[in-house]
Design a protein around this motif. Structure first.
Motif, PDB file in Angstrom:
ATOM      1  N   GLN A   1     113.674  63.138  43.912  1.00 44.36           N
ATOM      2  CA  GLN A   1     113.713  61.781  43.895  1.00 44.36           C
ATOM      3  C   GLN A   1     112.282  61.269  43.295  1.00 44.36           C
ATOM      4  O   GLN A   1     112.453  60.039  42.995  1.00 44.36           O
ATOM      5  CB  GLN A   1     113.748  61.338  45.363  1.00 44.36           C
ATOM      6  N   ALA A   2     111.298  61.911  43.286  1.00 42.55           N
ATOM      7  CA  ALA A   2     109.970  61.288  42.993  1.00 42.55           C
ATOM      8  C   ALA A   2     109.876  61.484  41.256  1.00 42.55           C
ATOM      9  O   ALA A   2     109.148  61.026  40.675  1.00 42.55           O
ATOM     10  CB  ALA A   2     108.870  62.105  43.571  1.00 42.55           C
ATOM     11  N   GLY A   3     110.846  61.993  40.613  1.00 37.55           N
ATOM     12  CA  GLY A   3     111.018  62.158  39.363  1.00 37.55           C
ATOM     13  C   GLY A   3     110.432  63.580  38.573  1.00 37.55           C
ATOM     14  O   GLY A   3     110.595  63.578  37.509  1.00 37.55           O
ATOM     15  N   TYR A   4     110.489  64.413  39.558  1.00 38.42           N
ATOM     16  CA  TYR A   4     110.161  65.995  38.884  1.00 38.42           C
ATOM     17  C   TYR A   4     111.452  66.699  38.622  1.00 38.42           C
ATOM     18  O   TYR A   4     112.160  66.964  39.463  1.00 38.42           O
ATOM     19  CB  TYR A   4     109.224  66.667  39.923  1.00 38.42           C
ATOM     20  N   ASP A   5     111.325  67.180  37.282  1.00 42.72           N
ATOM     21  CA  ASP A   5     112.658  67.887  36.660  1.00 42.72           C
ATOM     22  C   ASP A   5     112.110  69.348  36.764  1.00 42.72           C
ATOM     23  O   ASP A   5     112.967  70.121  36.192  1.00 42.72           O
ATOM     24  CB  ASP A   5     112.962  67.228  35.280  1.00 42.72           C
ATOM     25  N   ARG A   6     110.930  69.717  36.762  1.00 42.52           N
ATOM     26  CA  ARG A   6     110.524  71.331  36.669  1.00 42.52           C
ATOM     27  C   ARG A   6     109.897  71.584  38.042  1.00 42.52           C
ATOM     28  O   ARG A   6     108.686  71.267  37.845  1.00 42.52           O
ATOM     29  CB  ARG A   6     109.951  71.502  35.273  1.00 42.52           C
ATOM     30  N   ILE A   7     110.615  72.392  38.806  1.00 48.04           N
ATOM     31  CA  ILE A   7     109.969  72.544  40.097  1.00 48.04           C
ATOM     32  C   ILE A   7     109.930  73.949  40.155  1.00 48.04           C
ATOM     33  O   ILE A   7     110.869  74.850  40.240  1.00 48.04           O
ATOM     34  CB  ILE A   7     110.773  71.948  41.159  1.00 48.04           C
ATOM     35  N   TYR A   8     108.693  74.626  40.668  1.00 48.81           N
ATOM     36  CA  TYR A   8     108.554  75.910  40.829  1.00 48.81           C
ATOM     37  C   TYR A   8     108.307  76.331  42.206  1.00 48.81           C
ATOM     38  O   TYR A   8     107.848  75.206  43.138  1.00 48.81           O
ATOM     39  CB  TYR A   8     107.156  76.616  40.018  1.00 48.81           C
ATOM     40  N   VAL A   9     108.750  77.361  42.712  1.00 46.98           N
ATOM     41  CA  VAL A   9     108.329  77.667  43.959  1.00 46.98           C
ATOM     42  C   VAL A   9     107.560  79.235  44.083  1.00 46.98           C
ATOM     43  O   VAL A   9     108.237  80.000  43.126  1.00 46.98           O
ATOM     44  CB  VAL A   9     109.775  77.956  44.851  1.00 46.98           C
ATOM     45  N   SER A  10     106.658  79.128  44.849  1.00 48.94           N
ATOM     46  CA  SER A  10     106.030  80.677  44.920  1.00 48.94           C
ATOM     47  C   SER A  10     106.629  81.270  46.248  1.00 48.94           C
ATOM     48  O   SER A  10     106.265  80.673  47.322  1.00 48.94           O
ATOM     49  CB  SER A  10     104.440  80.245  45.051  1.00 48.94           C
ATOM     50  N   ALA A  11     107.332  82.569  45.938  1.00 47.81           N
ATOM     51  CA  ALA A  11     107.942  82.795  47.287  1.00 47.81           C
ATOM     52  C   ALA A  11     108.223  84.287  46.847  1.00 47.81           C
ATOM     53  O   ALA A  11     108.592  84.516  45.927  1.00 47.81           O
ATOM     54  CB  ALA A  11     109.133  81.988  47.401  1.00 47.81           C
ATOM     55  N   SER A  12     108.272  85.054  47.967  1.00 57.75           N
ATOM     56  CA  SER A  12     108.858  86.635  48.030  1.00 57.75           C
ATOM     57  C   SER A  12     109.914  86.691  48.817  1.00 57.75           C
ATOM     58  O   SER A  12     110.720  87.952  48.580  1.00 57.75           O
ATOM     59  CB  SER A  12     107.498  87.470  47.977  1.00 57.75           C
TER      60      SER A  12
END
Length: 260
Positions: free
Chosen positions: A54-65
């Motif tokens: 909703q804030a305008g981010y279209d490339r979102i990464y997640v650091s997770a295992s």
């Protein structure tokens, strides 16, 4: 504070790594990772992701295992990057892929609002390499009375972190190196203190050092343009790290729903 006219960064990172020890909060809620805890029908990871979109981010990464977090993130269209040993390494790993600017937050920032993100990136000075969002105690207690926080005490008040960071310029890579060295020295606090310099330590000891000036001085000593951004809403300082935080987050979200 100088205002920036920059648009929100296209890239954002959600930190959702796992600690070596068991996550007692997650276990108490019957899930494998606290990012999977549901509040008002949605997991915390889903809430953070939705706010960023909703804030305008279209490339979102997640650091997770964690398998459950990875599966959920992939289902939401996020880019999963395996975490490094510590948070700084995990951020550095994604920063190599994304470049600047990169917004960084955490999966337990369950109350995150898109306007907090937009305000933060707008208020961050355009020249800075790295910006950190913090909330002043008066603003936090106005938004969330009687909350228990860990405060950073400076001449301009007591401050609490808001789990929002912006890697914005060429010096951001050096900022990540500094972060990594601080993590490495966490059991040798004299080395961390030594990075501040004698003048800064004296100013702090005399109660004359403001938070913004302290961050700028630390950054300057390491070739980094570092800035503190004051949160417009004290509620931004609330994350979910323990059982009391979860109760509070659920109360605050219920209040939001009731006010709509």
């Amino acid at each position: 504070m100088e205002e920036s006219t920059q648009a929100p960064a296209a890239s954002a990172l959600i930190l959702a790594g796992s600690r070596p020890e068991p996550d007692l909060l997650a276990l108490s809620q019957g899930v494998s990772h606290k990012a999977l805890i549901r509040i008002d029908g949605h997991t915390m990871l889903e809430r953070v992701h939705a706010a960023l979109v909703q804030a305008g981010y279209d490339r979102i990464y997640v650091s997770a295992s964690d398998d459950g977090v990875v599966a959920l993130a992939q289902g939401l269209g996020m880019i999963v990057v395996p975490p490094a040993t510590g948070p700084s390494g995990s951020v550095a790993r994604v920063f190599e892929l994304s470049g600047a600017p990169l917004l960084v937050t955490t999966s337990d920032h369950a109350l995150l609002r898109p306007e907090w993100v937009r305000d933060f990136t707008h208020d961050a000075p355009a020249h800075c390499d790295v910006a950190i969002l913090l909330a002043e105690r008066g603003e936090v207690e106005k938004a969330v009375p009687d909350t228990k926080r860990t405060w950073l005490r400076f001449a301009d008040g007591d401050w609490s972190g808001c789990n929002l960071f912006l890697l914005n310029g060429a010096g951001a890579a050096r900022a990540l190196q500094l972060w990594s060295s601080v993590e490495a020295d966490r059991k040798r606090p004299w080395r961390i203190v030594g990075r501040l310099g004698l003048g800064t330590l004296v100013s702090y000891g005399l109660g004359r050092l403001t938070l913004a000036d302290g961050v700028r001085r630390l950054g300057k000593r390491n070739g980094i343009a570092a800035e503190v951004v004051a949160a417009r809403d004290g509620e931004a300082a609330v994350d979910v790290d323990k059982a009391d935080d979860l109760v509070l987050a659920r109360q605050l979200l219920a209040r939001r729903v009731a006010s709509v």
